[in-house]
Design a protein around this motif. Structure first.
Motif, mmCIF file in Angstrom:
data_model
loop_
_atom_site.group_PDB
_atom_site.id
_atom_site.type_symbol
_atom_site.label_atom_id
_atom_site.label_comp_id
_atom_site.label_asym_id
_atom_site.label_seq_id
_atom_site.Cartn_x
_atom_site.Cartn_y
_atom_site.Cartn_z
ATOM 1 N N ILE A 1 -7.302 -2.113 -1.508
ATOM 2 C CA ILE A 1 -6.601 -2.358 -2.773
ATOM 3 C C ILE A 1 -5.141 -1.935 -2.650
ATOM 4 O O ILE A 1 -4.224 -2.661 -3.073
ATOM 5 N N VAL A 2 -4.922 -0.762 -2.075
ATOM 6 C CA VAL A 2 -3.548 -0.276 -1.884
ATOM 7 C C VAL A 2 -2.767 -1.217 -0.970
ATOM 8 O O VAL A 2 -1.581 -1.502 -1.208
ATOM 9 N N GLN A 3 -3.428 -1.742 0.065
ATOM 10 C CA GLN A 3 -2.763 -2.697 0.946
ATOM 11 C C GLN A 3 -2.357 -3.956 0.189
ATOM 12 O O GLN A 3 -1.276 -4.517 0.428
ATOM 13 N N ASP A 4 -3.221 -4.402 -0.736
ATOM 14 C CA ASP A 4 -2.870 -5.565 -1.568
ATOM 15 C C ASP A 4 -1.630 -5.275 -2.413
ATOM 16 O O ASP A 4 -0.743 -6.132 -2.557
ATOM 17 N N PHE A 5 -1.574 -4.086 -2.992
ATOM 18 C CA PHE A 5 -0.406 -3.711 -3.796
ATOM 19 C C PHE A 5 0.855 -3.693 -2.946
ATOM 20 O O PHE A 5 1.921 -4.144 -3.376
ATOM 21 N N GLU A 6 0.738 -3.176 -1.741
ATOM 22 C CA GLU A 6 1.908 -3.135 -0.850
ATOM 23 C C GLU A 6 2.364 -4.543 -0.481
ATOM 24 O O GLU A 6 3.559 -4.849 -0.509
ATOM 25 N N THR A 7 1.392 -5.412 -0.165
ATOM 26 C CA THR A 7 1.737 -6.794 0.196
ATOM 27 C C THR A 7 2.409 -7.513 -0.959
ATOM 28 O O THR A 7 3.453 -8.169 -0.795
ATOM 29 N N LEU A 8 1.833 -7.394 -2.155
ATOM 30 C CA LEU A 8 2.410 -8.067 -3.317
ATOM 31 C C LEU A 8 3.741 -7.434 -3.722
ATOM 32 O O LEU A 8 4.645 -8.127 -4.205
ATOM 33 N N GLY A 9 3.857 -6.120 -3.542
ATOM 34 C CA GLY A 9 5.121 -5.464 -3.841
ATOM 35 C C GLY A 9 6.238 -5.987 -2.973
ATOM 36 O O GLY A 9 7.370 -6.200 -3.437
ATOM 37 N N ASN A 10 5.935 -6.227 -1.693
ATOM 38 C CA ASN A 10 6.944 -6.766 -0.781
ATOM 39 C C ASN A 10 7.180 -8.252 -1.006
ATOM 40 O O ASN A 10 8.232 -8.782 -0.637
ATOM 41 N N GLN A 11 6.206 -8.927 -1.615
ATOM 42 C CA GLN A 11 6.361 -10.359 -1.883
ATOM 43 C C GLN A 11 7.084 -10.605 -3.199
ATOM 44 O O GLN A 11 7.992 -11.442 -3.272
ATOM 45 N N ILE B 1 -0.203 6.259 -5.445
ATOM 46 C CA ILE B 1 -1.613 6.065 -5.082
ATOM 47 C C ILE B 1 -2.513 6.944 -5.939
ATOM 48 O O ILE B 1 -3.583 6.509 -6.387
ATOM 49 N N ARG B 2 -2.089 8.162 -6.212
ATOM 50 C CA ARG B 2 -2.889 9.055 -7.060
ATOM 51 C C ARG B 2 -2.976 8.538 -8.488
ATOM 52 O O ARG B 2 -3.972 8.771 -9.182
ATOM 53 N N ALA B 3 -1.954 7.857 -8.958
ATOM 54 C CA ALA B 3 -1.995 7.283 -10.297
ATOM 55 C C ALA B 3 -2.796 5.982 -10.316
ATOM 56 O O ALA B 3 -3.416 5.631 -11.329
ATOM 57 N N LEU B 4 -2.806 5.260 -9.200
ATOM 58 C CA LEU B 4 -3.481 3.973 -9.133
ATOM 59 C C LEU B 4 -5.000 4.110 -9.078
ATOM 60 O O LEU B 4 -5.720 3.302 -9.678
#
Length: 464
Positions: free
Chosen positions: A179-189, A348-351
């Motif tokens: 899930i965190v990896q998805d957030f990172e990918t979308l954040g960079n996109q 990440i702790r908030a997510l």
């Protein structure tokens, strides 16, 4: 598979409990009872005769615009009124009928008489009336109006709404990592959510919180981004994602707004949510379902949880609790820090609490859908001669395993909060296995799944 929602039960159980079915209790006594779905429809067909109390009788006093000498006497059929010639005559016809029907029993008697005479579908008439009502609401929305519809005091500003507990259903670290990896990918996109001036950009970003979790339910729960209230409504704002269970039950509404705001803006957003949840409930009833519906208001970083029960017209607020004990910390709004300003650890702790609250709510909706299908199987049996509904025992086994999965995941969440991460991971793994077993216990005709990765190695090896 065909839509499983067209031949469902038609008698509501007012108690909400499954007769003869023993359910594992909720995590706490303060928890909103997800199992208390209700039979559809909640219409009350009154079989009256046209006797003394039910007749259409002439008014006791003169009514404006009506020739008293031409009114029928008791026992005679009232004269036919042409209410279609022009708008004026249409209204005059309504006024005439209002003058003739002086009591609730008289109105009921008239409705039953007209339904029988013209072959009217009373359920359809009721649905049309509600649709017209909701269309009016959509164009003249206010919190004062909607609060009264769900038995709340407009001046209390939602403070008088009953509450239900939202728990953290533990997600295994391996799954949370994706899930965190998805957030990172979308954040960079797409960049940070705050950079987007449209709800569409924010919705794609927040979708990362659901992508992994929803896929665990193998299309028993799926997302339908769509509009419920007509798009032309003046108060329509934001995007909607409707998470549906078994195709017939809207179990979760995510209402993504550009700015959730505070004060009057927040109340207006809540009023819109109530109206849309009411519309979702009407659509559910058309499909033969009546279960509580979860609503989430969010603006990309802040999230509030609500629940709407169409049977009792109750609107509740969800409080995210840390533990299932009295006096535990509970918060009404979960907020993510700005992704570009917070450290990776802070974000990440908030997510994690937010994603685990989503998981709990999806489990909640899944359980409600299973219980609805148990009632349907009980009412119709395994088959009605034209289609196979699955046996009641199959649905009950799926429900029992899903309840255990929910309880274990909540226990795992509390273990993690208490610092016992190893125990939390073990319980979360057991909960995930139970959810898989629940899904496999659902009658075969209802099972669906998109499976690509099982063939990836073979396909990849043969691809030039």
């Amino acid at each position: 598979m065909g839509d499983p929602h067209h031949h469902l039960f038609h008698h509501r159980e007012t108690s909400g409990k499954l007769a003869g079915t023993q359910l594992v209790p909720e995590p706490t006594t303060g928890e909103c009872n997800i199992g208390k779905g209700h039979h559809y429809p909640h219409h009350h067909h009154h079989h009256h005769t046209h006797g003394e109390q039910g007749e259409i009788v002439p008014p006791a006093v003169p009514v404006r615009g009506i020739d008293i000498s031409k009114l029928p006497v008791r026992g005679q059929t009232p004269p036919l009124i042409d209410v279609h010639s022009n708008p004026y005559d249409h209204q005059r016809g309504h006024d005439h009928l209002d003058g003739l029907i002086l009591s609730k029993k008289g109105a009921e008697s008239a409705i039953i008489h007209l339904a029988k005479k013209h072959g009217l579908d009373l359920d359809g008439v009721r649905a049309k009336a509600l649709e017209k009502d909701l269309e009016h609401i959509a164009t003249s929305l206010s919190y004062s109006m909607m609060a009264q519809r769900v038995h709340l005091d407009p001046h209390a500003m939602v403070g008088d709404a009953p509450t239900f507990q939202v728990h953290r259903a533990r997600i295994r670290s391996l799954d949370f990592r994706s899930i965190v990896q998805d957030f990172e990918t979308l954040g960079n996109q797409y960049g940070p959510p705050a950079d987007h001036l449209s709800e569409a950009g924010r919705s794609r970003y927040i979708g990362a919180a659901f992508n992994t979790i929803v896929s665990w339910f193998r299309l028993m729960i799926y997302n339908r981004p769509e509009q419920s209230i007509p798009a032309g409504a003046s108060k329509k704002h934001g995007l909607r994602n409707y998470f549906k269970c078994f195709g017939g039950c809207t179990i979760l509404v995510v209402d993504i707004r550009l700015n959730l705001g505070i004060g009057k803006d927040r109340l207006t957003a809540i009023a819109q949510l109530i109206a849309e949840l009411e519309t979702c409930n009407l659509n559910n009833e058309k499909q033969g379902f009546s279960v509580p519906i979860i609503g989430i208001l969010c603006d990309g970083s802040s999230f509030e949880f609500f629940s709407y029960d169409g049977y009792s017209l109750t609107f509740s607020r969800g409080l995210l609790v840390s533990r299932s004990v009295p006096g535990s910390t509970a918060i009404a709004r979960v907020t993510l820090p700005p992704i570009t300003q917070a450290t990776g650890v802070e974000y990440i702790r908030a997510l994690r609490p937010l994603c685990e609250a989503f998981y709990f709510l999806l489990l909640k909706g899944f359980l409600a859908g299973l219980e609805a299908y148990i009632r349907r199987a009980r009412d119709y049996g395994a088959t009605d001669g034209t289609r196979n509904y699955g046996s009641e025992s199959e649905w009950e086994l799926a429900l029992a395993k899903a309840v255990f999965a929910r309880n274990k995941s909540v226990e795992a969440g509390e273990a993690a909060i208490g610092g016992n991460v190893l125990k939390a991971e073990k319980l979360a793994e057991e909960a995930k296995i139970l959810l898989d077993e629940s899904l496999m216990s659902i009658p075969a005709g209802y099972q669906r799944r998109v499976s690509l990765m099982t063939s990836f190695d073979i396909a990849d090896a043969s691809t030039a």
